[in-house]
Design a protein around this motif. Structure first.
Motif, short mmCIF file in Angstrom:
data_model
loop_
_atom_site.label_atom_id
_atom_site.label_comp_id
_atom_site.label_asym_id
_atom_site.label_seq_id
_atom_site.Cartn_x
_atom_site.Cartn_y
_atom_site.Cartn_z
N CYS A 6 0.85 -1.19 0.00
CA CYS A 6 0.00 0.00 0.00
C CYS A 6 0.89 1.25 0.00
O CYS A 6 1.76 1.39 0.86
N VAL A 8 0.09 4.13 0.81
CA VAL A 8 -0.29 5.05 1.89
C VAL A 8 0.30 4.58 3.23
O VAL A 8 1.01 5.33 3.90
N CYS A 9 0.05 3.30 3.60
CA CYS A 9 0.48 2.84 4.93
C CYS A 9 1.57 1.77 4.87
O CYS A 9 2.04 1.30 5.89
N CYS A 22 -5.57 -3.05 1.45
CA CYS A 22 -4.72 -3.34 2.61
C CYS A 22 -5.61 -3.48 3.85
O CYS A 22 -6.80 -3.19 3.80
N ASN A 24 -5.82 -1.67 6.35
CA ASN A 24 -6.32 -0.38 6.85
C ASN A 24 -7.41 0.23 5.97
O ASN A 24 -7.77 1.39 6.14
N HIS A 26 -7.37 0.93 2.71
CA HIS A 26 -7.01 1.65 1.49
C HIS A 26 -7.23 0.70 0.31
O HIS A 26 -6.87 -0.48 0.38
#
Ligand SMILES: C[S@@+](CC[C@H](N)C(=O)[O-])C[C@H]1O[C@@H](n2cnc3c(N)ncnc32)[C@H](O)[C@@H]1O
Ligand SMILES: [Zn+2]
Length: 269
Positions: A6, A8-9, A22, A24, A26
């Motif tokens: 991911c 982002v994370c 993912c 989280n 996303h």
């Protein structure tokens, strides 16, 4: 599980209903061609335009650079060990080299293939030809790939991001870096420019890598006017040539052109 993480994370991504997701929450949708957009920001950055991608695709499909693709594929097979191989083409463009190298590696044994490029149009063209590979729009300077996962990277005329490459590569893995040699396309440059220059040559040392050697790949061909136009449109000269130079080239019915590359072979220490 995907080889992409991911953006982002940085958690793992899993394929769920034609998306990569993912833990989280996303989520990144796959296009109908199968590629996915993993750039965190597209502000201020752009890769090859649709026209350049089309010119590159048209030219490469005519096979003039097949000697480079064959040498790269052969070297890739020689450089990887036994067992499963994770292969990344960084700046994959239209996927011409990715496809050749992936095929050779797959004939050798189990291989996972990922290609990234910052040009969405290029990635889409790659995704259409590489059905079993993972393709993403992403930057070489911010790879959506976990540390220490890649066994071999190819980089053909694309930006060199040695810090990111070092991060994602396993110790002992291989980077095949292709650059134009001094006389690459020299006759075409002689038509375009009053004072053509030769490309600078010379191996560069990168932190975290050992240069193991290099391999020249040279060939030439007589190109038709149409083939010359495709070649011209996929080079950076297209943007820097005067109107006069471009007109001199388009007036030609044919031209013998030399193709001259160097493949540098680096090992991740
Ligand atoms: C000269 S082309 C080579 C493409 C392909 N390797 C080939 O030889 O056919 C350079 C490629 O690098 C891509 N590129 C430029 N900047 C990039 C970046 N920061 N991250 C990833 N790709 C990038 C361009 O979109 C383009 O497809
Ligand atoms: Zn995430």
């Amino acid at each position: 599980m995907s080889l992409f993480i991911c953006p982002v994370c940085r958690k793992e991504l899993f394929e769920v209903d034609k998306s990569l997701k993912c833990v989280n929450g996303h989520s990144f949708d796959k296009s109908s061609a199968g590629d996915v957009f993993l750039l965190r920001t597209s502000k201020g950055i752009h890769g090859d335009s649709r026209e350049m991608v089309r010119a590159r695709h048209d030219f490469l499909e005519r096979g003039f650079y097949a000697p480079l693709r064959d040498s790269l594929s052969r070297l890739a097979v020689e450089c990887v060990g036994e067992g499963h191989v994770n292969y990344l083409d960084a700046g994959c463009g239209t996927g011409y080299y990715t496809e050749g190298v992936a095929r050779a590696l797959m004939e050798r044994g189990e291989t996972s293939v990922v290609g990234i490029d910052i040009s969405k149009d290029a990635v889409k063209t790659s995704a259409k030809r590489l059905k079993t590979s993972e393709l993403a729009t992403a930057s070489v300077y911010d790879l959506p790939i976990a540390d220490n996962t890649i066994d071999i990277i190819t980089n053909v005329f694309s930006p060199m991001a040695e810090t990111e490459f070092a991060r994602v590569m396993k110790s002992g893995s291989t980077l095949l870096y292709v650059v134009p040699a001094s006389r690459h396309l020299y006759s075409m440059k002689s038509v375009l420019y009053e004072n053509p220059y030769e490309n600078e040559e010379g191996a560069v040392e990168y932190d975290g890598f050992k240069l193991m050697g290099s391999q020249p790949v040279d060939s030439s061909a007589t190109l038709s006017g149409e083939e010359l136009s495709s070649l011209f449109a996929m080079t950076p000269y297209f943007w820097t040539t005067s109107k006069d130079g471009a007109e001199r080239l388009s007036a030609l019915d044919s031209l013998k052109v030399e193709f001259s590359f160097i493949i540098y072979i680096y090992k991740r220490i």
